[in-house]
Scaffold this active site. Sequence first.
Site, PDB file in Angstrom:
ATOM      1  N   SER A 128       0.836  -1.205   0.000  1.00  0.00           N
ATOM      2  CA  SER A 128       0.000   0.000   0.000  1.00  0.00           C
ATOM      3  C   SER A 128       0.868   1.251   0.000  1.00  0.00           C
ATOM      4  O   SER A 128       1.972   1.263   0.561  1.00  0.00           O
ATOM      5  CB  SER A 128      -0.871  -0.031   1.256  1.00  0.00           C
ATOM      6  OG  SER A 128      -1.406   1.240   1.522  1.00  0.00           O
ATOM      7  N   TYR A 153      -2.032  -1.311  11.023  1.00  0.00           N
ATOM      8  CA  TYR A 153      -2.321  -1.775   9.650  1.00  0.00           C
ATOM      9  C   TYR A 153      -1.140  -1.453   8.736  1.00  0.00           C
ATOM     10  O   TYR A 153      -0.623  -2.322   8.029  1.00  0.00           O
ATOM     11  CB  TYR A 153      -3.599  -1.113   9.131  1.00  0.00           C
ATOM     12  CG  TYR A 153      -3.707  -1.137   7.629  1.00  0.00           C
ATOM     13  CD1 TYR A 153      -4.083  -2.295   6.956  1.00  0.00           C
ATOM     14  CD2 TYR A 153      -3.380  -0.011   6.858  1.00  0.00           C
ATOM     15  CE1 TYR A 153      -4.143  -2.334   5.568  1.00  0.00           C
ATOM     16  CE2 TYR A 153      -3.435  -0.042   5.480  1.00  0.00           C
ATOM     17  CZ  TYR A 153      -3.810  -1.207   4.835  1.00  0.00           C
ATOM     18  OH  TYR A 153      -3.850  -1.233   3.475  1.00  0.00           O
ATOM     19  N   LYS A 157       1.913  -3.854   6.634  1.00  0.00           N
ATOM     20  CA  LYS A 157       2.326  -3.788   5.222  1.00  0.00           C
ATOM     21  C   LYS A 157       3.851  -3.643   5.142  1.00  0.00           C
ATOM     22  O   LYS A 157       4.507  -4.293   4.322  1.00  0.00           O
ATOM     23  CB  LYS A 157       1.644  -2.613   4.502  1.00  0.00           C
ATOM     24  CG  LYS A 157       0.145  -2.785   4.347  1.00  0.00           C
ATOM     25  CD  LYS A 157      -0.211  -3.965   3.438  1.00  0.00           C
ATOM     26  CE  LYS A 157      -1.697  -4.193   3.298  1.00  0.00           C
ATOM     27  NZ  LYS A 157      -2.053  -5.474   2.695  1.00  0.00           N
TER      28      LYS A 157
HETATM   29  N1  UFG Z   1     -12.482  11.236   3.240  1.00  0.00           N
HETATM   30  C1  UFG Z   1     -13.476  12.144   3.558  1.00  0.00           C
HETATM   31  N2  UFG Z   1     -14.646  11.657   4.045  1.00  0.00           N
HETATM   32  C2  UFG Z   1     -14.883  10.327   4.216  1.00  0.00           C
HETATM   33  C3  UFG Z   1     -13.859   9.405   3.881  1.00  0.00           C
HETATM   34  C4  UFG Z   1     -12.666   9.905   3.398  1.00  0.00           C
HETATM   35  O1  UFG Z   1     -13.290  13.355   3.409  1.00  0.00           O
HETATM   36  O2  UFG Z   1     -15.969   9.965   4.675  1.00  0.00           O
HETATM   37  C5  UFG Z   1     -11.212  11.737   2.700  1.00  0.00           C
HETATM   38  C6  UFG Z   1     -10.022  11.405   3.559  1.00  0.00           C
HETATM   39  O3  UFG Z   1      -9.847  12.383   4.550  1.00  0.00           O
HETATM   40  C7  UFG Z   1      -8.908  11.379   2.524  1.00  0.00           C
HETATM   41  C8  UFG Z   1      -9.587  10.906   1.260  1.00  0.00           C
HETATM   42  O4  UFG Z   1     -10.978  11.106   1.466  1.00  0.00           O
HETATM   43  O5  UFG Z   1      -8.447  12.672   2.315  1.00  0.00           O
HETATM   44  C9  UFG Z   1      -9.371   9.444   0.966  1.00  0.00           C
HETATM   45  O6  UFG Z   1      -9.709   8.691   2.118  1.00  0.00           O
HETATM   46  P1  UFG Z   1      -9.859   7.104   2.089  1.00  0.00           P
HETATM   47  O7  UFG Z   1     -10.227   6.668   3.463  1.00  0.00           O
HETATM   48  O8  UFG Z   1     -10.734   6.699   0.967  1.00  0.00           O
HETATM   49  O9  UFG Z   1      -8.411   6.648   1.692  1.00  0.00           O
HETATM   50  P2  UFG Z   1      -7.029   6.885   2.470  1.00  0.00           P
HETATM   51  O10 UFG Z   1      -6.171   7.667   1.536  1.00  0.00           O
HETATM   52  O11 UFG Z   1      -7.185   7.362   3.835  1.00  0.00           O
HETATM   53  O12 UFG Z   1      -6.646   5.381   2.620  1.00  0.00           O
HETATM   54  C10 UFG Z   1      -5.747   4.789   1.832  1.00  0.00           C
HETATM   55  C11 UFG Z   1      -6.017   3.276   1.755  1.00  0.00           C
HETATM   56  C12 UFG Z   1      -5.683   2.609   3.050  1.00  0.00           C
HETATM   57  C13 UFG Z   1      -4.360   3.088   3.575  1.00  0.00           C
HETATM   58  C14 UFG Z   1      -4.373   4.585   3.709  1.00  0.00           C
HETATM   59  C15 UFG Z   1      -3.129   5.113   4.338  1.00  0.00           C
HETATM   60  O13 UFG Z   1      -7.354   3.014   1.417  1.00  0.00           O
HETATM   61  O14 UFG Z   1      -5.604   1.231   2.836  1.00  0.00           O
HETATM   62  O15 UFG Z   1      -4.531   5.110   2.413  1.00  0.00           O
HETATM   63  O16 UFG Z   1      -2.895   6.440   4.055  1.00  0.00           O
HETATM   64  F1  UFG Z   1      -4.050   2.591   4.759  1.00  0.00           F
END
Ligand code: UFG
Length: 343
Positions: A128, A153, A157
């Site tokens: 990831s 988590y 990885k």
């Molecule tokens: N976000 C919102 N509202 C929500 C959900 C997400 O604004 O309800 C924003 C988050 O703050 C972020 C973006 O959307 O800025 C993406 O969020 P996600 O949760 O979809 O994805 P992430 O980038 O946080 O997660 C990804 C992978 C994980 C990993 C993580 C680590 O999906 O497996 O990156 O940074 F662990």
Amino acid sequence: MSSNKTVLISGGAGYIGSHTAVELINAGYNVVIIDNLSNSEKEAVDGVRKITGKDVVFEIVDTCDKTALRQIFKSYDFDSVIHFAAYKAVGESMAEPLMYYQNNLVSFMNIVEMMKEFNRPNILFSSSATVYGEAENLPVTEQTPRQPATSPYGNTKQIAEDILHDCCRAYEGVHGIALRYFNPIGAHPSALIGELPRGVPNNLVPFITQTAAGIRKELSVFGNDYDTPDGTCLRDYIDVVDLAKAHVAAVNRMTDCKMDAKYEIFNIGTGNPISVLELLTTFESVNNLKLPYKIAARRSGDVPAVWADTSRANEVLGWKAERPLRETLQAAWAWEKNVRNIK
Ligand code: UFG
């Protein structure tokens, strides 16, 4: 291209696993899917069967159960394993670290141990972009130093990557590729398989599609005061079918013995940073709907921005993300509608 070879897919009933099974079959591989269904549905395997018209082998097996896993290695002849089976919720891993270390690392070590025992040479590991943390320079290349993990988590990885690196170096017969996924989104164009999180979704796109379906009242945009063009976080959203095809390219590379080293790493993303608001407005415009949303506080642990330099995957794997974001977001909505019986 290597046809008629078999690939074992652990976690093959899951979101990325099921899409990868389809693309492997389309490329001429046979697949054996194992999954313990702890966070997936057996209907996903039916979806794979429907899309491909093939009677896919599926066994309910927990990869932490070494005896059951050994039986799979005894029963089926395959050269390559793709290991998807893992827990993946960052917040849950903060609350239940042991559960994450136990499940994600034991299952991975069991797989590598069986590969060694049964002389199965090739393993592809789902890593990831989380391993990069808050990188100093963007976009990140595979050489960008990993940052200390901010969640159990993420740590699983990093540790699994290190275990794979060590095993590839130590054991003559073991070759590995780690694919570092950025943000996988979307669904198969058939709308027969897609992402189906249990409970309240953590990730942005399932939250958006569930809000559009009326299951969630409104979307919270976590923070609009980041140092980014519109103040919301930037991510690299990769279509799940494109991502699945990257696995086929990596398996081809391993089975055709084209690897330059025994352990290789590739970033799998689009190379395009997209903000949360951009994603939201694109979803609204391509699907012709409006979503209730509010600006909320930053979510703890979020990095302001991360996106991939994908040159290595483009040049070495001969793979490139192809599906436009608008099609990806249409497919995500088509899948949600199909699951919820919305016309
Ligand atoms: N976000 C919102 N509202 C929500 C959900 C997400 O604004 O309800 C924003 C988050 O703050 C972020 C973006 O959307 O800025 C993406 O969020 P996600 O949760 O979809 O994805 P992430 O980038 O946080 O997660 C990804 C992978 C994980 C990993 C993580 C680590 O999906 O497996 O990156 O940074 F662990």
